[in-house]
Motif scaffolding. Structure first.
Motif, PDB file in Angstrom:
ATOM      1  N   LEU A 107      -5.519  -2.556  -0.855  1.00 27.92           N
ATOM      2  CA  LEU A 107      -6.021  -2.164  -2.171  1.00 27.92           C
ATOM      3  C   LEU A 107      -6.663  -0.781  -2.050  1.00 27.92           C
ATOM      4  O   LEU A 107      -7.542  -0.574  -1.221  1.00 27.92           O
ATOM      5  N   VAL A 108      -6.202   0.146  -2.873  1.00 28.43           N
ATOM      6  CA  VAL A 108      -6.763   1.502  -2.854  1.00 28.43           C
ATOM      7  C   VAL A 108      -7.744   1.648  -4.015  1.00 28.43           C
ATOM      8  O   VAL A 108      -7.395   1.395  -5.169  1.00 28.43           O
ATOM      9  N   THR A 109      -8.972   2.019  -3.696  1.00 27.89           N
ATOM     10  CA  THR A 109      -9.969   2.233  -4.755  1.00 27.89           C
ATOM     11  C   THR A 109     -10.634   3.603  -4.580  1.00 27.89           C
ATOM     12  O   THR A 109     -11.620   3.919  -5.222  1.00 27.89           O
ATOM     13  N   VAL A 119      -9.676   6.275 -12.195  1.00 25.44           N
ATOM     14  CA  VAL A 119      -8.941   5.333 -13.061  1.00 25.44           C
ATOM     15  C   VAL A 119      -8.081   4.420 -12.182  1.00 25.44           C
ATOM     16  O   VAL A 119      -7.680   4.805 -11.090  1.00 25.44           O
ATOM     17  N   ARG A 120      -7.775   3.219 -12.697  1.00 28.37           N
ATOM     18  CA  ARG A 120      -6.979   2.267 -11.908  1.00 28.37           C
ATOM     19  C   ARG A 120      -5.503   2.640 -11.887  1.00 28.37           C
ATOM     20  O   ARG A 120      -4.764   2.257 -10.998  1.00 28.37           O
ATOM     21  N   HIS A 121      -5.051   3.391 -12.917  1.00 27.36           N
ATOM     22  CA  HIS A 121      -3.618   3.689 -13.014  1.00 27.36           C
ATOM     23  C   HIS A 121      -3.371   5.193 -13.196  1.00 27.36           C
ATOM     24  O   HIS A 121      -2.807   5.622 -14.214  1.00 27.36           O
ATOM     25  N   PRO A 146       7.956   2.151  -6.978  1.00 22.97           N
ATOM     26  CA  PRO A 146       8.215   2.371  -8.403  1.00 22.97           C
ATOM     27  C   PRO A 146       8.288   1.033  -9.150  1.00 22.97           C
ATOM     28  O   PRO A 146       8.357   1.009 -10.368  1.00 22.97           O
ATOM     29  N   LEU A 147       8.266  -0.069  -8.393  1.00 28.34           N
ATOM     30  CA  LEU A 147       8.364  -1.408  -8.989  1.00 28.34           C
ATOM     31  C   LEU A 147       7.042  -2.149  -8.826  1.00 28.34           C
ATOM     32  O   LEU A 147       6.161  -1.699  -8.112  1.00 28.34           O
ATOM     33  N   VAL A 148       6.959  -3.322  -9.486  1.00 29.53           N
ATOM     34  CA  VAL A 148       5.766  -4.152  -9.318  1.00 29.53           C
ATOM     35  C   VAL A 148       5.989  -5.027  -8.095  1.00 29.53           C
ATOM     36  O   VAL A 148       6.769  -5.970  -8.144  1.00 29.53           O
ATOM     37  N   GLU A 149       5.333  -4.694  -6.978  1.00 33.39           N
ATOM     38  CA  GLU A 149       5.516  -5.518  -5.778  1.00 33.39           C
ATOM     39  C   GLU A 149       4.371  -5.322  -4.790  1.00 33.39           C
ATOM     40  O   GLU A 149       3.640  -4.339  -4.840  1.00 33.39           O
ATOM     41  N   ILE A 150       4.261  -6.297  -3.895  1.00 33.13           N
ATOM     42  CA  ILE A 150       3.251  -6.241  -2.838  1.00 33.13           C
ATOM     43  C   ILE A 150       3.995  -6.158  -1.510  1.00 33.13           C
ATOM     44  O   ILE A 150       4.932  -6.930  -1.276  1.00 33.13           O
TER      45      ILE A 150
HETATM   46  N1  SAH Z   1      -0.522   1.610 -11.400  1.00 31.43           N
HETATM   47  C1  SAH Z   1      -0.809   2.532 -10.334  1.00 31.43           C
HETATM   48  C2  SAH Z   1       0.235   2.470  -9.231  1.00 31.43           C
HETATM   49  C3  SAH Z   1       1.638   2.759  -9.674  1.00 31.43           C
HETATM   50  S1  SAH Z   1       2.821   2.514  -8.375  1.00 31.43           S
HETATM   51  C4  SAH Z   1      -0.965   3.923 -10.889  1.00 31.43           C
HETATM   52  O1  SAH Z   1      -0.667   4.134 -12.067  1.00 31.43           O
HETATM   53  O2  SAH Z   1      -1.384   4.809 -10.155  1.00 31.43           O
HETATM   54  C5  SAH Z   1       3.083   0.787  -8.547  1.00 31.43           C
HETATM   55  C6  SAH Z   1       2.721  -0.032  -7.323  1.00 31.43           C
HETATM   56  O3  SAH Z   1       1.413   0.275  -6.919  1.00 31.43           O
HETATM   57  C7  SAH Z   1       2.779  -1.528  -7.582  1.00 31.43           C
HETATM   58  O4  SAH Z   1       3.814  -2.083  -6.834  1.00 31.43           O
HETATM   59  C8  SAH Z   1       1.398  -2.075  -7.155  1.00 31.43           C
HETATM   60  O5  SAH Z   1       1.549  -3.131  -6.260  1.00 31.43           O
HETATM   61  C9  SAH Z   1       0.740  -0.903  -6.478  1.00 31.43           C
HETATM   62  N2  SAH Z   1      -0.670  -0.713  -6.839  1.00 31.43           N
HETATM   63  C10 SAH Z   1      -1.192  -0.552  -8.065  1.00 31.43           C
HETATM   64  N3  SAH Z   1      -2.527  -0.339  -8.009  1.00 31.43           N
HETATM   65  C11 SAH Z   1      -2.855  -0.346  -6.690  1.00 31.43           C
HETATM   66  C12 SAH Z   1      -4.069  -0.162  -5.976  1.00 31.43           C
HETATM   67  N4  SAH Z   1      -5.223   0.074  -6.598  1.00 31.43           N
HETATM   68  N5  SAH Z   1      -4.021  -0.248  -4.634  1.00 31.43           N
HETATM   69  C13 SAH Z   1      -2.864  -0.488  -3.985  1.00 31.43           C
HETATM   70  N6  SAH Z   1      -1.684  -0.665  -4.594  1.00 31.43           N
HETATM   71  C14 SAH Z   1      -1.670  -0.591  -5.932  1.00 31.43           C
END
Ligand code: SAH
Length: 193
Positions: free
Chosen positions: A114-116, A123-125, A104-108
């Motif tokens: 990386l999920v694509t 969408v990216r988010h 739920p936070l900004v972290e690695i």
């Molecule tokens: N912004 C994304 C993920 C929200 S959860 C969404 O709206 O679906 C937030 C966490 O996801 C963050 O800590 C970030 O590190 C991770 N994150 C965001 N995009 C990602 C991706 N494409 N692959 C892996 N992790 C991701």
């Protein structure tokens, strides 16, 4: 009649909690390697919790907010329910695709990938897109300026603070791979061309 829509709002929150709970449990077993949490981001989360949870519960269970009520037609309310259902679906799907990389936070995390794929290929988010759908539905389901409408501006404040920090940390971690991903895939609206 409002009680039916209030019950739907609560049911949608319960569904979201059920979707998130297993991911929250797993998250605590993982090690964080980089954190991008800022005070602004924390404030955004607090405001979001207020306008998504606290004010709606006040509207549903007390009469303190009645002075800010307005009318919505039954068609508008049903439209709201449809959009909220879509929001919960996208919320579920994005948790499924993000898997162990969720926070739920900004972290690695140490083994962050990386999920694509899946909904992340559209969408990216998607999780924030689902939140966006939610805040569009909320004023139709809870017809009150504070419990329903206020979450729209709050969402935008949260979103712009959060996405800036999150994409920064993703670029630091994944560099060119994330830059390529940004070129191909839109933030919350799919790139059609
Ligand atoms: N912004 C994304 C993920 C929200 S959860 C969404 O709206 O679906 C937030 C966490 O996801 C963050 O800590 C970030 O590190 C991770 N994150 C965001 N995009 C990602 C991706 N494409 N692959 C892996 N992790 C991701």
């Amino acid at each position: 009649m409002q009680f039916v829509f209030s019950a739907i709002y609560i049911a949608a929150i319960v569904l979201q909690l059920l979707i998130r709970l297993p991911h929250e449990k797993k998250r605590h077993q993982l090690k964080v390697s980089k954190s991008g949490v800022t005070p602004k981001d924390k404030l955004g989360l607090v405001l979001l919790t207020l306008s998504y949870g606290v004010l709606p519960m006040m509207f549903i269970f007390t009469s303190y907010l009645n002075f800010a009520n307005y009318e919505v037609s039954i068609l508008g309310r049903l439209l709201g329910v449809l959009v909220q259902a879509l929001s919960v679906f996208v919320f579920w799907r994005s948790h499924l695709d993000l898997g162990g990389n969720f926070s739920p936070l900004v972290e690695i995390q140490e083994k962050h990938q990386l999920v694509t794929q899946g909904v992340y290929g559209i969408v990216r988010h998607p999780m924030y897109a689902s939140l966006f759908l939610w805040v569009i539905a909320q004023p139709f389901i809870l017809p009150n300026w504070l419990a329903g409408m206020l979450n729209i501006p709050v969402f935008f404040v949260f979103y712009f603070v959060r996405v800036g920090a999150e994409e920064q940390i993703m670029l630091e971690q994944f560099g060119g791979q994330y830059r390529e991903y940004m070129k191909k895939v839109g933030a919350v609206v799919p790139k059609l061309f």
